[in-house]
Every structure is written in C-alpha cells, then in structure tokens.
Design an enzyme around this catalytic site. Structure first.
Site, PDB file in Angstrom:
ATOM      1  N   ASP A  52       0.823  -1.203   0.000  1.00 27.12           N
ATOM      2  CA  ASP A  52       0.000   0.000   0.000  1.00 27.12           C
ATOM      3  C   ASP A  52       0.860   1.257   0.000  1.00 27.12           C
ATOM      4  O   ASP A  52       0.594   2.217  -0.754  1.00 27.12           O
ATOM      5  CB  ASP A  52      -0.918   0.000   1.228  1.00 27.12           C
ATOM      6  CG  ASP A  52      -2.362  -0.263   0.854  1.00 27.12           C
ATOM      7  OD1 ASP A  52      -2.597  -0.734  -0.273  1.00 27.12           O
ATOM      8  OD2 ASP A  52      -3.256  -0.022   1.687  1.00 27.12           O
ATOM      9  N   ASP A  95      -9.423  -3.756   2.466  1.00 28.08           N
ATOM     10  CA  ASP A  95      -9.302  -3.296   3.851  1.00 28.08           C
ATOM     11  C   ASP A  95     -10.228  -4.057   4.783  1.00 28.08           C
ATOM     12  O   ASP A  95     -10.185  -3.846   6.002  1.00 28.08           O
ATOM     13  CB  ASP A  95      -9.624  -1.804   3.930  1.00 28.08           C
ATOM     14  CG  ASP A  95      -8.706  -0.968   3.047  1.00 28.08           C
ATOM     15  OD1 ASP A  95      -7.514  -1.309   2.971  1.00 28.08           O
ATOM     16  OD2 ASP A  95      -9.183  -0.005   2.424  1.00 28.08           O
TER      17      ASP A  95
END
Length: 792
Positions: free
Chosen positions: A575, A647
């Site tokens: 990320d 997520d």
C-alpha cells in the site's frame, strides 16, 4: 400514496441527486438576500461580515491593466464587483488587493465570450459557450453588427435577453430548456444575418494563474457569480454584505455508517468462517437433533437374537436383511444415503428386565465406537390405562445412540484433518508471497491497459453467485411446502449440467435470483455515467461486498500468525509503495489511486461536465466497484465515502484465525479428554474486532484532518498486529507456529460428519403409536399414523 410510490420508483431508477461540475460553495448575503457563488482555487475562504460592495475604478473596469495604482483607493472592508474577461481570475483578485480592497466578486457576461481586435472578431465556442440544442434562432437585419470594433455589451446585450421586451431572442418553439434565458451570437453569420443560440451561464472553475506563483494572495477573496445573479448585484452597489463558505460536515455521518458497516462485515465474516466447529459442537451437545436412521421393514424384538442378530431358525433377521436400505435423515444438514453391509449396522440390542415397565434397551452405535452404552426404558403415553399397561405386549425395538461427552484423543488419530471440506485453502508462506506478486502484476496491468469493464463484469458474476448462496438459498429453503414438494429436495428434473449433478429447484431459484440481481446491477454500471447516484446500485454493491467478503474468509484461512504477519506486513508495504512512492516513478501518478478511481479524473473540464453530465467522457474516473460505498449525508457537494474490500478481507484473515481458534478450543475442550488451556480468558476474537474498529477509525480521522484519501491498511495492520502480540504474548510461540488444536478440531468435525447418532428399528404396531424415549440428555418422539412416520 401514489405520489410517494412514484418518488420511490424515480429514486431507484433515476437515482439520487448527483452534482457534476462546479458546485456553488460560497454564500453572499446582501440586504438579507442570499446569492450563492463559487470560490476560486486560490484565495481565502474565511467568513467576512460588514463588507461593502464597490465598483472597480473607471479607468480599469476589468482590473486587467498592469499599471500601478495607489493602494489607498479602497480598504479591507471593500469588495469589488468586476466583470469577467480580458485577464485571468487570479490577476483580477491580485489587482484588487493591490488597490487595498479585500477581494473581488467576478460575474459572468456575454461580452467576455468574444475577443479580437480592430481587424477580426473571435466568436464564442460551441458546447463551451452555447448549445443550439437548447434553443436556436436566425436574426435577420439586426440593429447592430459585429464588425470591428468587437462585441459591445452595452449595445447588444439587451437584445439577447429573453425576458427583455425588445429582445430578438425569441425561439421558434418558445423553448424553456434555455435556463440562462440569454442568447449569444455565433459564428454562423452572413450579410445582415446572425444565428443565435442559447448561452451557457453557469459557475466556472476559477483556476490559478501561473504568472502569480510568487505573489501572496492567500488573504484575498475571489468569488464567481453568474450573469443572471449580477443583474441584481449591480443594483446593490454600496450595500453591506456578508460572505461565508457554505457549511458541510468535515466528518460526515457517512464515515461513521461506513465504519460500523465495515466492522460488522469483518466480524460477521470471521464468525461465519468458524461455522463448521460450531455445527459440530451443536451436534455433539444436542444428539437428539442428530441423524435418524429409519429401517423400513420392521421386526419385533422377539425375532432378533440378542447375541448375533439372527432369528431362532438361524436365518438373517429382517433388520439384518434390510441394513443396505438404511436412510439418513439429518434435521440440519442433508446427508446422502449410506449403504452399510456390516451385520451390526443396526446396533447391538440387548434385553433386560426392568421392574414395573417395558423392557429397557441397552444400545451402542456400531458406527460410533466411542459412544457409551445406555439403558433406555421405553415408556408408553400417560393416557394408557392400567389394564393395558399390565397386559403383555410386543415391544418395539427403538435404539438411541448417544455420543460420549468426552472422547479419548487416541481414538481420533486416524481421522484426516487436512481440511474440513473441499474448496478450503489454508494459506502458507508461498501463498502469501504469491498473493503480493500477483496483486502487483494485476495492478500494473490495470494501470497500463485499463480493462476496468472486464474486471467489473467478473466481479459482478462472482458476487452474484455469493448472493445466491448466502441470501437467496437460505431464504428459499424456508419456504413452506406446497403439495408436499419442498424446494430443497425437489429435482427440476434431476439433471447433470457442466458436471453438476442433483440440481434442485432450490438451486435454480437461488441462482436465477442472484444472477438477475447481478445483471441488473451491471446494467446500471454500463449505462449510467454516475452509477453511484443510483440507490439500487450502491445498496446492492454493499450487499455484494459483504457476501464476497464472507465467502472469501470462509474459503481462505490462516492456521498460524506467522503467515498472517508476513501477509499483512507485505500488504502494508504494498500500500505504501503504490500510493506514496509510485508517483515518484510514474510521472506523478499514484498507481493505486489511478486504478481505484477507474483511470483517474475525466479528461474534460469540470465546467464541460456540468453542462453535459451524460457525456461519456464525463463518466470516466468512476471508482471500481470492489468497495463499500455510503453516499455523503447532508453534504451539498454530494459524493460518497468509500472503503476498498481489501481493507476488510485482508485484516479479516487474522480475525478469522482468532474466531476459529476460539471455537476450536471450545469444541475440543467440551468433547474430548484433552486438557485445553488458554492464557486469554474469553478468547481473542473480541479483542481483534475492537482493534480493527479502532484502526479503521484512526484512518478515517486521518482522512478528515489531512483532507485527502488514506490507505486504511496503513493504520489497521499495525493496530491488529500489535493487539494480537500483546494479548497472546504468553502463548506467542504456539500461535506463531500454528496451534495444534486446529488438527483435533478438524478431526472432530470429520468424525461428526461421518457418524450417526440415532437408529430406529420399528416393529409392526397398531394403526397409531406414539412413544417417547427419554434419557438424561433430552427426548425423541416418534409418531406413526397410518404408515406415515414423523420424527421430531
């Protein structure tokens, strides 16, 4: 009622109001009248009161001259009302600041669309300045011309106003689609003849002027208003005014709703992943709800030998002859029929005398060598008379097999425990590394080749199957029987399609419903430039996201936090690289942001999309659907709060691990003689759910404070990993390697799935028999009416 239904249908089909283009974000209040304007991408947005509306100096009415003026012409309570044109918006604000004024209110004009000099005229641009589809008229022999000098607004504008009595702008169809109520002369001209079309009069995006990069204009004010608004403001010169930004919630309630939704889905998916352990625990704890074996050809007990199940003449008993026809009827899970040729398949039945009643039965489940032998007396219904009770009767052989409460671990050693059922993948180190490599490759391919529609179709098809399995199948399975035809057993007909056999009516109904919803959802995606404004679309999108997250965590599992640590740390770095570092490599473009927004922002201006929101080029930049979406509430800017499914499912792998660990320990401790001790009372799951919720809340707080999107895993991964280490520190070594409790729990599940807990051997009895068998664990009632047998 009809009006309410109409509004609801329109909301579902057409969607919620969705603002495209420049949104008026400033409030100008003059003499109690509110005018909404638009701030520029520069200047102050503070609240100002007791200001005075002023005209610009007569020698520079457009504030575009480069000459220097005295700075005391105006004061910091003055705002200049200036027409658009001839120079940039920021330069006008800079000139007002140099004159001592606070700032400018710039209004739109028809004259600003023209340009040129003494030799030529530059005409307005089609689509950008006017739209002939909204109104068009041919003006012959007008009382003006556009020969140089250029367009004179004072002379021509009154003829271009549709509401002016002397207007020349009278459309043939008296069109009401021209919202500006103004015409503009186009370049389609001939001698003494002009073509006029409906002019655009909208709020525009006031961009910065690169020539003023070094100038400090942060304390100045610049607001844009439309041509229609300026007509009233010009008559209010000298009036007092107040200017403030339109209110919008910085921490929108949609973030709270999305936070609760994501936490709930993650917790639910983790809880669902441990369903096999809970089901096994339930079956072993409640054997009376287990599997019933019905022997269709029944024999009295007197015909059955106590020792070898043969009758007195040496022939096989009917019980033994019909053992191949045993049928399994599971009250909870549909089980296939089994063929067992074991002579003892019906159980070892022994008679003994019991004072004051019918002979008891001492039974043992031959399929369950660990079951205990229990003497169970057969008791008739209480309404039988004493005379009937005293008369001899032919007893019915009814056997109940009760599994032992605790099993020796040695008895489970030969049961496979690699997986509970087909399709489940236990992730290892190779899977974790491969996942990151594959995700990086797919992200780069999407960045370069932009096959977003293909990904969306695949996602929609996969989610449709998940909806069918998790929503429609359970819903249809509880439908009432119709003419003794149950949707979960009725074949329609029994067919084999693409290698799939035993397709039932339930399968067809659930599949059709799920894929119909998915097809409708995909249709909205493809035909709408702004699908997120459609209520049906974003609700189904959230349902799809929840279902596919549950299925994902059910099929992919972790058995150690070593793999979880490697995977989550790798995703954490993944990320950071693709969000923050990739712009340094890929010419300022963040790969993650570009792909997540469907290729980035549209290639056309905000103003153009405000005029033509349904243009295909304005539909670019829509986020990919693999996310949860909640529209902003009470925000005039519209938009949505978003959270990617990564997520949810990636942290959910660790939460699923803890949920399965807690259930596995509960299962093994209650049904084996193994001593299971946990250093954390109450288990790990609740702690990890709280940690996930806290990490996600910190991520949303960072979004509000930094006013830009944040990678949620940047905050979630450290939170849940630190929580797992802290609460599980005393047994961290076992958690790191992988708790062996999963092995024993999986064997118990397989044992439970492959063994029966009940067997019933019915004798020939009267037309109606109602007998109840009680034991210390519960009761079973078997009712037979005219050959129709019911098990409760």
């Amino acid at each position: 009622m009809r009006n309410c239904l109409s509004i609801l249908i329109k909301a579902v089909v057409l969607g919620l109001p969705f603002v495209v283009g420049k949104v008026p974000d400033a409030e100008v209040r003059v003499n109690g009248v509110l005018y909404r304007g638009s701030y520029g991408n520069f200047g102050s947005r503070s609240t100002y009161e007791n200001l005075t509306l002023r005209e610009p100096p007569q020698d520079d009415g457009l504030l575009c001259l480069n000459q220097t003026f005295k700075s005391n012409r105006y004061n910091q309570k003055d705002v200049l009302l200036v027409p658009r044109g001839n120079c940039s918006f920021q330069f006008k604000m800079f000139k007002a600041q140099s004159l001592g004024a606070l700032g400018v209110i710039i209004y739109n004009t028809l004259e600003s669309r023209y340009g040129g000099n003494k030799t030529y005229v530059t005409y307005p641009r089609n689509k950008f300045d006017y739209e002939c589809e909204n109104g068009k008229i041919q003006i012959d022999d007008p009382p003006f011309d556009l020969d140089p000098p250029t367009y004179d607004g004072n002379m021509i504008d009154p003829y271009m106003l549709m509401d002016n009595p002397n207007t020349l702008c009278k459309f043939e169809d008296d069109s009401r689609t021209c919202e500006s109520r103004r015409c503009i002369l186009t370049n389609q001209t001939s001698k003494n003849s002009y073509t006029a079309c409906c002019a655009w009069d909208i709020h525009v995006d006031m961009s910065r002027d690169d020539r003023l990069k070094g100038e400090n204009t942060s304390n100045s004010l610049a607001i844009f208003v439309t041509n229609a608004q300026s007509e009233k403001l010009l008559s209010l010169i000298g009036s007092m005014l107040t200017i403030r930004a339109r209110f919008y919630p910085h921490f929108n309630i949609s973030l709270i709703i999305l936070w609760l939704l994501a936490t709930f889905i993650t917790a639910l998916a983790s809880w669902y992943s441990a369903k096999d352990y809970r089901r096994a625990n339930f079956k072993l704890t409640n054997p009376q709800r287990g599997i019933a074996i019905e022997v269709p050809n029944r024999a009295p007990i007197s015909e059955i030998s106590v020792e070898n199940n043969h009758n007195s003449e040496g022939a096989m008993s009917p019980l033994e002859q019909n053992v191949d026809g045993l049928t399994l009827q599971d009250r909870e899970d549909s089980q296939p029929s089994i063929n067992n040729s074991n002579d003892n398949a019906a159980g070892i039945i022994e008679e003994s005398s019991l004072e004051g009643g019918a002979p008891p039965l001492q039974v043992q489940d031959p399929l369950d060598p660990l079951s205990i032998q229990t003497q169970i007396p057969i008791r008739r219904e209480a309404d039988r008379s004493p005379l009937e009770m005293s008369q001899p009767r032919e007893a019915t052989a009814e056997t109940i097999f009760t599994p032992s409460l605790r099993r020796p671990i040695s008895e489970l050693l030969n049961i496979r425990s690699n997986c509970i059922h087909d399709g489940i993948v236990t992730l290892n180190m190779l899977h974790a590394v491969s996942f990151i490599i594959l995700a990086s490759i797919i992200l780069l391919l999407l960045f370069y080749f932009k096959f977003y529609d293909i990904v969306t179709v695949l996602y929609g098809v996969g989610c449709s199957g998940c909806i069918s399995q998790l929503i429609f199948r359970p819903m249809y399975s509880v439908l009432p029987k119709w003419k003794r035809l149950s949707v979960d057993t009725a074949l329609c007909p029994k067919v084999s399609l693409f290698g799939l056999s035993d397709i039932t009516l339930l399968d067809i109904m659930a599949g059709f419903s799920g894929y119909t919803v998915g097809a409708f959802w995909l249709t909205i995606w493809f035909i709408s430039n702004h699908p997120y404004s459609n209520i049906f679309y974003w609700i189904i999108q959230n349902v799809m996201g929840a279902c596919i997250s549950i299925v994902f965590l059910d099929l992919l599992r972790l058995n150690s936090i070593k793999v979880a640590t490697v995977l989550l740390v790798a995703v954490f770095l993944y990320d950071i690289f693709f969000v923050f570092i990739s712009p340094l490599i890929f010419k300022g473009k963040s790969i993650m942001v570009t792909v997540a927004t469907g290729g980035g922002a549209a290639n056309v201006s905000v103003d153009y999309c405000e005029k033509y929101p349904n243009d295909s080029s304005c539909g670019e930049g829509q986020p990919l659907p693999m996310l949860l979406n909640i529209p902003r509430i009470g925000d005039f800017r519209s938009g949505s709060s978003l959270l990617g499914l990564g997520d949810v499912v990636l942290p959910g792998l660790l939460l699923s691990f803890t949920a399965r660990l807690d259930e596995a320990r509960r299962l093994v401790s209650e049904h084996t003689n193994m001593s299971v001790q946990s250093t954390l009372r109450g288990g790990y799951t609740l702690w990890l759910i709280i940690a996930y919720a806290f990490g996600l809340l910190v991520a949303y707080t960072a979004v509000v404070l930094m006013k830009q999107a944040q990678p949620a895993l940047l905050y979630i991964v450290p939170t849940i990993m630190c929580t797992m280490i802290i609460v599980g520190w005393k047994e961290f070594g076992e958690l790191w390697k992988g708790p062996s409790i999963f092995t024993w729990a999986d064997r118990l599940v397989r044992y439970c799935d492959s063994h029966t807990f009940f067997a019933h051997d019915f004798a020939t009895v009267a037309e109606s028999i109602d007998e109840e068998i009680d034991d210390e664990r519960g009761s079973v009632r078997v009712t037979e009416l005219n050959g129709a047998r019911e098990f409760t």
